[in-house]
Design a protein around this motif. Structure first.
Motif, PDB file in Angstrom:
ATOM      1  N   GLY A  37      59.134 -19.693  25.823  1.00 27.10           N
ATOM      2  CA  GLY A  37      59.350 -20.975  24.613  1.00 27.10           C
ATOM      3  C   GLY A  37      58.210 -21.762  24.310  1.00 27.10           C
ATOM      4  O   GLY A  37      58.471 -22.669  23.733  1.00 27.10           O
ATOM      5  N   PHE A  38      56.993 -21.330  24.569  1.00 30.92           N
ATOM      6  CA  PHE A  38      56.000 -22.449  24.208  1.00 30.92           C
ATOM      7  C   PHE A  38      56.185 -22.281  22.835  1.00 30.92           C
ATOM      8  O   PHE A  38      55.694 -23.794  22.338  1.00 30.92           O
ATOM      9  CB  PHE A  38      54.663 -21.702  24.823  1.00 30.92           C
ATOM     10  CG  PHE A  38      54.502 -21.657  26.448  1.00 30.92           C
ATOM     11  CD1 PHE A  38      54.902 -22.810  27.051  1.00 30.92           C
ATOM     12  CD2 PHE A  38      54.380 -20.476  27.006  1.00 30.92           C
ATOM     13  CE1 PHE A  38      54.603 -22.912  28.433  1.00 30.92           C
ATOM     14  CE2 PHE A  38      54.223 -20.505  28.295  1.00 30.92           C
ATOM     15  CZ  PHE A  38      54.511 -21.510  29.112  1.00 30.92           C
ATOM     16  N   GLU A  40      58.192 -22.280  20.471  1.00 30.25           N
ATOM     17  CA  GLU A  40      59.010 -23.640  20.010  1.00 30.25           C
ATOM     18  C   GLU A  40      58.802 -24.785  20.381  1.00 30.25           C
ATOM     19  O   GLU A  40      59.076 -25.780  19.797  1.00 30.25           O
ATOM     20  CB  GLU A  40      60.572 -22.893  20.382  1.00 30.25           C
ATOM     21  CG  GLU A  40      61.152 -21.802  20.034  1.00 30.25           C
ATOM     22  CD  GLU A  40      60.540 -20.385  20.709  1.00 30.25           C
ATOM     23  OE1 GLU A  40      60.612 -19.399  20.175  1.00 30.25           O
ATOM     24  OE2 GLU A  40      59.952 -20.610  21.855  1.00 30.25           O
ATOM     25  N   LYS A  41      58.297 -24.977  21.751  1.00 31.60           N
ATOM     26  CA  LYS A  41      58.055 -26.284  22.321  1.00 31.60           C
ATOM     27  C   LYS A  41      56.946 -27.054  21.778  1.00 31.60           C
ATOM     28  O   LYS A  41      56.711 -28.309  21.640  1.00 31.60           O
ATOM     29  CB  LYS A  41      57.853 -26.242  23.561  1.00 31.60           C
ATOM     30  CG  LYS A  41      57.666 -27.207  24.574  1.00 31.60           C
ATOM     31  CD  LYS A  41      57.602 -27.127  25.960  1.00 31.60           C
ATOM     32  CE  LYS A  41      57.295 -28.523  26.725  1.00 31.60           C
ATOM     33  NZ  LYS A  41      57.204 -28.330  28.213  1.00 31.60           N
ATOM     34  N   TYR A  42      55.736 -26.403  21.467  1.00 32.58           N
ATOM     35  CA  TYR A  42      54.552 -26.981  21.058  1.00 32.58           C
ATOM     36  C   TYR A  42      54.302 -26.791  19.530  1.00 32.58           C
ATOM     37  O   TYR A  42      54.558 -25.603  18.913  1.00 32.58           O
ATOM     38  CB  TYR A  42      53.310 -26.456  21.807  1.00 32.58           C
ATOM     39  CG  TYR A  42      53.269 -26.879  23.337  1.00 32.58           C
ATOM     40  CD1 TYR A  42      53.311 -28.063  23.708  1.00 32.58           C
ATOM     41  CD2 TYR A  42      53.704 -25.748  24.116  1.00 32.58           C
ATOM     42  CE1 TYR A  42      53.410 -28.567  25.009  1.00 32.58           C
ATOM     43  CE2 TYR A  42      53.831 -26.039  25.659  1.00 32.58           C
ATOM     44  CZ  TYR A  42      53.822 -27.216  25.918  1.00 32.58           C
ATOM     45  OH  TYR A  42      53.952 -27.912  27.441  1.00 32.58           O
ATOM     46  N   CYS A 120      48.884 -27.067  23.572  1.00 35.86           N
ATOM     47  CA  CYS A 120      48.995 -25.790  24.117  1.00 35.86           C
ATOM     48  C   CYS A 120      47.671 -24.913  23.961  1.00 35.86           C
ATOM     49  O   CYS A 120      47.319 -24.772  22.747  1.00 35.86           O
ATOM     50  CB  CYS A 120      50.386 -25.139  23.898  1.00 35.86           C
ATOM     51  SG  CYS A 120      50.489 -23.821  24.820  1.00 35.86           S
TER      52      CYS A 120
END
Length: 188
Positions: A37-38, A40-42, A120
């Motif tokens: 989910g990186f 979506e998160k960053y 990220c």
């Protein structure tokens, strides 16, 4: 073993991977990364463009772009021998062969970027330990880049399981990663 010998050994192992085995391992690693989910998160993601026998991360690059997030890729400023960032929007139009034969942003797209916005980093590397230590190809580009940041982004490395070693001869300027994703495990 010194860094040079470790690099030679690991890169030779990577180079010797059978094409079908490599493709299968790459797919497992990439899917494992995407499941975290990186993207979506960053919002501002800095990712290397794979080269040679590195894990083919093209699917990650295209997923970042397709998601509408900001994708930054590296290039080497040959005057200063520093790694710089450039935002790209199209994998087929915005890249050309550059320093070391690696795909880099076309020269006309290169504009100064505030590296501090990166939240990220998807980092390359040759060898890693379970303590998150990393050695790269020996140019020090990523370590110098990180040392110039006021705030460290979350750094995730993609690697084959055989790139995880018991120990590395690291030095004070070697910056560790936050997570390593292989075809068999996630180390954090």
């Amino acid at each position: 073993m010194d860094k040079k010998a470790i690099r030679k050994k690991i890169i030779a192992q990577r180079d010797d991977l059978d094409f079908d085995v490599k493709q299968s391992k790459d797919e497992l690693i990439i899917n494992r990364f995407l499941d975290q989910g990186f993207i979506e998160k960053y919002d501002n993601i800095f990712c290397y463009v794979s080269f040679g026998s590195e894990i083919d991360n093209g699917k990650i690059l295209s997923t970042i772009l397709d998601s509408g997030k900001n994708l930054f890729v590296p290039y080497v400023d040959t005057d200063s021998m520093q790694m710089r960032l450039c935002q790209i929007n199209d994998l087929s139009e915005d890249l050309e062969r550059g320093h070391y034969g690696i795909l880099e942003p076309k020269k006309n797209l290169r504009k100064p970027v505030n590296s501090g916005i990166i939240d990220c980093v998807i980092s390359p590397g040759v060898a890693f330990t379970r303590k998150m230590e990393r050695i790269g190809y020996g140019g020090g580009y990523y370590d110098r880049f990180y040392s110039g940041l006021k705030k460290m982004p979350f750094v995730v490395a993609l690697a084959y399981d055989f790139q995880i070693v018991d120990s590395l001869p690291t030095e004070s300027f070697d910056i560790p990663v936050d997570m390593i994703i292989t075809e068999k495990q996630i180390i954090k």
